[in-house]
Design an enzyme around this catalytic site. Structure first.
Site, PDB file in Angstrom:
ATOM      1  N   HIS A 158      -6.950  -5.762   1.983  1.00  0.00           N
ATOM      2  CA  HIS A 158      -5.814  -5.226   2.730  1.00  0.00           C
ATOM      3  C   HIS A 158      -5.305  -6.337   3.647  1.00  0.00           C
ATOM      4  O   HIS A 158      -6.098  -6.934   4.391  1.00  0.00           O
ATOM      5  CB  HIS A 158      -6.255  -4.073   3.632  1.00  0.00           C
ATOM      6  CG  HIS A 158      -6.815  -2.876   2.923  1.00  0.00           C
ATOM      7  ND1 HIS A 158      -6.114  -1.700   2.767  1.00  0.00           N
ATOM      8  CD2 HIS A 158      -8.022  -2.655   2.343  1.00  0.00           C
ATOM      9  CE1 HIS A 158      -6.865  -0.802   2.134  1.00  0.00           C
ATOM     10  NE2 HIS A 158      -8.034  -1.357   1.863  1.00  0.00           N
ATOM     11  N   HIS A 177      -9.987  -5.174  -3.558  1.00  0.00           N
ATOM     12  CA  HIS A 177      -8.671  -5.355  -2.952  1.00  0.00           C
ATOM     13  C   HIS A 177      -8.859  -5.787  -1.515  1.00  0.00           C
ATOM     14  O   HIS A 177      -9.714  -5.260  -0.807  1.00  0.00           O
ATOM     15  CB  HIS A 177      -7.823  -4.084  -3.026  1.00  0.00           C
ATOM     16  CG  HIS A 177      -8.514  -2.841  -2.573  1.00  0.00           C
ATOM     17  ND1 HIS A 177      -9.486  -2.209  -3.323  1.00  0.00           N
ATOM     18  CD2 HIS A 177      -8.391  -2.113  -1.426  1.00  0.00           C
ATOM     19  CE1 HIS A 177      -9.915  -1.134  -2.664  1.00  0.00           C
ATOM     20  NE2 HIS A 177      -9.272  -1.067  -1.510  1.00  0.00           N
ATOM     21  N   ASP A 192       0.851  -1.196   0.000  1.00  0.00           N
ATOM     22  CA  ASP A 192       0.000   0.000   0.000  1.00  0.00           C
ATOM     23  C   ASP A 192       0.888   1.247   0.000  1.00  0.00           C
ATOM     24  O   ASP A 192       1.915   1.301   0.680  1.00  0.00           O
ATOM     25  CB  ASP A 192      -0.914   0.004   1.246  1.00  0.00           C
ATOM     26  CG  ASP A 192      -2.053   1.003   1.106  1.00  0.00           C
ATOM     27  OD1 ASP A 192      -3.209   0.573   0.945  1.00  0.00           O
ATOM     28  OD2 ASP A 192      -1.779   2.226   1.147  1.00  0.00           O
ATOM     29  N   ILE A 193       0.486   2.241  -0.753  1.00  0.00           N
ATOM     30  CA  ILE A 193       1.282   3.457  -0.892  1.00  0.00           C
ATOM     31  C   ILE A 193       1.272   4.294   0.391  1.00  0.00           C
ATOM     32  O   ILE A 193       2.184   5.104   0.610  1.00  0.00           O
ATOM     33  CB  ILE A 193       0.770   4.285  -2.103  1.00  0.00           C
ATOM     34  CG1 ILE A 193       1.866   5.191  -2.635  1.00  0.00           C
ATOM     35  CG2 ILE A 193      -0.487   5.083  -1.756  1.00  0.00           C
ATOM     36  CD1 ILE A 193       1.533   5.811  -3.999  1.00  0.00           C
ATOM     37  N   GLN A 230     -14.948   2.656   0.711  1.00  0.00           N
ATOM     38  CA  GLN A 230     -14.043   2.148  -0.327  1.00  0.00           C
ATOM     39  C   GLN A 230     -13.602   3.304  -1.213  1.00  0.00           C
ATOM     40  O   GLN A 230     -14.434   4.019  -1.767  1.00  0.00           O
ATOM     41  CB  GLN A 230     -14.770   1.091  -1.173  1.00  0.00           C
ATOM     42  CG  GLN A 230     -13.914   0.498  -2.285  1.00  0.00           C
ATOM     43  CD  GLN A 230     -14.661  -0.540  -3.114  1.00  0.00           C
ATOM     44  OE1 GLN A 230     -15.888  -0.683  -2.984  1.00  0.00           O
ATOM     45  NE2 GLN A 230     -13.952  -1.252  -3.945  1.00  0.00           N
ATOM     46  N   ASN A 270     -12.953  -3.371   1.958  1.00  0.00           N
ATOM     47  CA  ASN A 270     -13.989  -2.350   2.015  1.00  0.00           C
ATOM     48  C   ASN A 270     -14.838  -2.378   0.746  1.00  0.00           C
ATOM     49  O   ASN A 270     -14.328  -2.660  -0.333  1.00  0.00           O
ATOM     50  CB  ASN A 270     -13.344  -0.966   2.163  1.00  0.00           C
ATOM     51  CG  ASN A 270     -12.572  -0.819   3.468  1.00  0.00           C
ATOM     52  OD1 ASN A 270     -13.058  -1.228   4.520  1.00  0.00           O
ATOM     53  ND2 ASN A 270     -11.372  -0.263   3.406  1.00  0.00           N
TER      54      ASN A 270
HETATM   55  P1  AMP Z   1      -9.884   1.464   0.193  1.00  0.00           P
HETATM   56  O1  AMP Z   1     -10.225   2.655   1.047  1.00  0.00           O
HETATM   57  O2  AMP Z   1     -10.195   0.155   0.858  1.00  0.00           O
HETATM   58  O3  AMP Z   1     -10.447   1.582  -1.201  1.00  0.00           O
HETATM   59  O4  AMP Z   1      -8.302   1.464   0.086  1.00  0.00           O
HETATM   60  C1  AMP Z   1      -7.589   1.970  -0.992  1.00  0.00           C
HETATM   61  C2  AMP Z   1      -6.121   1.843  -0.645  1.00  0.00           C
HETATM   62  O5  AMP Z   1      -5.364   1.997  -1.818  1.00  0.00           O
HETATM   63  C3  AMP Z   1      -5.607   2.874   0.358  1.00  0.00           C
HETATM   64  O6  AMP Z   1      -5.064   2.206   1.504  1.00  0.00           O
HETATM   65  C4  AMP Z   1      -4.539   3.642  -0.424  1.00  0.00           C
HETATM   66  O7  AMP Z   1      -3.447   4.034   0.369  1.00  0.00           O
HETATM   67  C5  AMP Z   1      -4.147   2.624  -1.488  1.00  0.00           C
HETATM   68  N1  AMP Z   1      -3.600   3.172  -2.722  1.00  0.00           N
HETATM   69  C6  AMP Z   1      -4.103   4.179  -3.482  1.00  0.00           C
HETATM   70  N2  AMP Z   1      -3.331   4.383  -4.561  1.00  0.00           N
HETATM   71  C7  AMP Z   1      -2.316   3.478  -4.491  1.00  0.00           C
HETATM   72  C8  AMP Z   1      -1.184   3.183  -5.314  1.00  0.00           C
HETATM   73  N3  AMP Z   1      -0.938   3.848  -6.434  1.00  0.00           N
HETATM   74  N4  AMP Z   1      -0.361   2.167  -4.926  1.00  0.00           N
HETATM   75  C9  AMP Z   1      -0.601   1.483  -3.792  1.00  0.00           C
HETATM   76  N5  AMP Z   1      -1.645   1.705  -2.983  1.00  0.00           N
HETATM   77  C10 AMP Z   1      -2.498   2.699  -3.324  1.00  0.00           C
END
Ligand code: AMP
Length: 126
Positions: free
Chosen positions: A112, A110, A35-36, A104, A97
């Site tokens: 986590h 995805h 995760d970023i 979400q 989520n």
């Molecule tokens: P959600 O709120 O469950 O949709 O989580 C989305 C997740 O994606 C968050 O934890 C972000 O930090 C992660 N995210 C968004 N863009 C990127 C990216 N380019 N690379 C890796 N993780 C990302």
């Protein structure tokens, strides 16, 4: 109910190679990457390669092969990261989520995988 998948979401772009990721594992039907913006010492996302919005979409429309591969990919990532409680790891939490109530952000399924510390209660008490 039809599921509307937006092919311009960020994870779809990662799958197309348009955006880089820190890859942990790739299988026929799944990709795992860090995760970023990690919220724990271990924070890895596992996504299916197919165009599925969330877990119920995936359950309804993915093939048995996709579901098996994706589920096993999650297990392989936990093993690779050394967080499986069964073999000396500290344990982990899976979160997927969906939609507005689930908050979400990215509309591509995805999971986590969070670990590396004791994570506390699943949800704050209301
Ligand atoms: P959600 O709120 O469950 O949709 O989580 C989305 C997740 O994606 C968050 O934890 C972000 O930090 C992660 N995210 C968004 N863009 C990127 C990216 N380019 N690379 C890796 N993780 C990302």
């Amino acid at each position: 109910m039809p599921y509307a998948y937006d092919p311009n979401n960020v994870f779809s772009r990662i799958l197309r190679g348009e955006i880089p990721c820190r890859k942990v594992l790739e299988t026929d039907h799944a990709l795992a990457f860090h995760d970023i913006a990690p919220q724990a010492p271990v924070h890895v996302l596992v996504i299916p390669k197919g165009p599925y919005v969330n877990a119920d979409h995936f359950a309804a429309e993915a093939s048995d092969a996709e579901i098996a591969d994706y589920t096993r990919a999650i297990g392989k990532v936990c093993a690779e990261l050394g967080i499986r409680p069964g073999d000396g790891g500290q344990g982990y939490r899976l979160i997927a989520n969906a939609g507005e109530a689930g908050v979400q952000e990215v509309p591509h399924l995805h999971v986590h995988i969070l670990g590396g510390r004791v994570l506390g209660r699943m949800l704050p008490r209301a």
